[in-house]
Design an enzyme around this catalytic site. Structure first.
Site, mmCIF file in Angstrom:
data_model
loop_
_atom_site.group_PDB
_atom_site.id
_atom_site.type_symbol
_atom_site.label_atom_id
_atom_site.label_comp_id
_atom_site.label_asym_id
_atom_site.label_seq_id
_atom_site.Cartn_x
_atom_site.Cartn_y
_atom_site.Cartn_z
ATOM 1 N N ASP A 1 0.848 -1.186 0.000
ATOM 2 C CA ASP A 1 0.000 0.000 0.000
ATOM 3 C C ASP A 1 0.887 1.240 0.000
ATOM 4 O OD1 ASP A 1 0.190 1.143 2.997
ATOM 5 O OD2 ASP A 1 0.154 -1.041 3.057
ATOM 6 N N ASP B 1 1.626 4.954 1.652
ATOM 7 C CA ASP B 1 1.399 5.594 2.956
ATOM 8 C C ASP B 1 0.258 6.603 2.861
ATOM 9 O OD1 ASP B 1 4.913 5.621 3.733
ATOM 10 O OD2 ASP B 1 3.382 4.177 4.275
#
Length: 88
Positions: free
Chosen positions: A10, A12
């Site tokens: 992912d 941040d």
């Protein structure tokens, strides 16, 4: 003799144009990344020289300490690539 494969799950939270991160997204990306990592490893395996003078090739010789009679057969199969020559 060693390399790192880093595959993000992912972005941040500071990356505002991306959707909010959820556990589902991270788990989905982890599964995708496992497939990618396997593909990378398969494509590189034949490029590793068979001969080497460094100690890297035997670094795992004493890493597996559990008596193999206590390890399930399926687990031994999974470990074959890395520890097979030491588990025989």
């Amino acid at each position: 003799c060693y390399a790192t494969i880093a595959l993000p799950t992912d972005y941040d939270c500071w990356y505002e144009s991306e959707e909010s991160v959820s556990v589902d997204i991270v788990v989905k990306r982890m599964h995708e990344n496992v497939k990618k990592a396997k593909k990378i490893i398969r494509s590189m395996a034949d490029k590793i020289p068979h001969e080497s003078k460094c100690g890297c090739r035997t670094a795992a010789q004493f890493a597996f300490m559990t008596d193999k009679k206590y390890v399930p057969h399926e687990t031994l199969k999974k470990l074959e690539l890395f520890y097979g020559k030491y588990l025989k």
